[in-house]
Enzyme design. Structure first.
Site, PDB file in Angstrom:
ATOM      1  N   TYR A  18       2.550 -38.334  -5.473  1.00  0.00           N
ATOM      2  CA  TYR A  18       2.897 -37.220  -4.329  1.00  0.00           C
ATOM      3  C   TYR A  18       1.671 -37.680  -3.209  1.00  0.00           C
ATOM      4  CZ  TYR A  18       3.562 -32.914  -2.339  1.00  0.00           C
ATOM      5  OH  TYR A  18       3.804 -31.627  -1.517  1.00  0.00           O
ATOM      6  N   HIS A  22       2.729 -38.837   0.587  1.00  0.00           N
ATOM      7  CA  HIS A  22       2.689 -37.969   1.744  1.00  0.00           C
ATOM      8  C   HIS A  22       1.315 -38.809   2.670  1.00  0.00           C
ATOM      9  CE1 HIS A  22       4.699 -34.531  -0.033  1.00  0.00           C
ATOM     10  NE2 HIS A  22       4.371 -33.941   1.218  1.00  0.00           N
ATOM     11  N   TYR A  41      -0.041 -28.054   8.865  1.00  0.00           N
ATOM     12  CA  TYR A  41       0.661 -28.059   7.619  1.00  0.00           C
ATOM     13  C   TYR A  41      -0.303 -28.858   6.651  1.00  0.00           C
ATOM     14  CZ  TYR A  41       4.753 -28.865   4.543  1.00  0.00           C
ATOM     15  OH  TYR A  41       5.694 -28.671   3.547  1.00  0.00           O
ATOM     16  N   TRP A  76      14.187 -36.704   2.976  1.00  0.00           N
ATOM     17  CA  TRP A  76      12.691 -36.374   2.416  1.00  0.00           C
ATOM     18  C   TRP A  76      12.988 -35.752   1.183  1.00  0.00           C
ATOM     19  CZ3 TRP A  76       8.163 -38.504   3.096  1.00  0.00           C
ATOM     20  CH2 TRP A  76       6.955 -37.953   2.329  1.00  0.00           C
ATOM     21  N   TRP A  77      13.871 -34.868   1.127  1.00  0.00           N
ATOM     22  CA  TRP A  77      13.818 -33.930  -0.179  1.00  0.00           C
ATOM     23  C   TRP A  77      14.571 -34.888  -1.506  1.00  0.00           C
ATOM     24  CZ3 TRP A  77      16.738 -29.053   1.939  1.00  0.00           C
ATOM     25  CH2 TRP A  77      15.793 -28.228   2.435  1.00  0.00           C
TER      26      TRP A  77
END
Length: 104
Positions: A18, A22, A41, A76-77
């Site tokens: 993860y 990112h 964010y 992206w999802w």
């Protein structure tokens, strides 16, 4: 500036992946987020529970989770779906969080 907070859940054993994904977030996704008013964010990980806690400051009335009709967000999802809890459309399962304290 409105702030949105929500939680998501990472599948066990995928915290490094993860972080890696990112760290290399797609520039076109960052551009879309900024263009639609998502400023800061941040995502935090509770490594014990695998819960992700996200906070977004936005200059409009929508968070990134409302950009799901765009092609880049859908890609992206799909890219993240193998390491997170997702809905049938690959969007992350998100639970909105209510602010209960703020200290300026």
């Amino acid at each position: 500036m409105p702030t949105f907070a929500f939680r998501m859940k990472l599948k066990p054993g995928f915290s490094d992946e993860y972080k890696k994904r990112h760290a290399a977030i797609w520039p076109e996704l960052v551009a879309l987020l900024k263009q639609t008013g998502v400023g800061e964010y941040r995502i935090f990980l509770d490594e014990e529970t695998h819960l992700l806690f996200a906070v977004q400051e936005v200059s409009g009335e929508q968070s990134s989770q409302e950009l799901g009709t765009t092609e880049i967000v859908q890609r992206w999802w799909a890219y993240m779906a193998d390491i997170m809890e997702t809905n049938p459309d690959n969007s992350p399962v998100t639970i909105p969080l209510k602010e209960v304290f703020y200290m300026p």
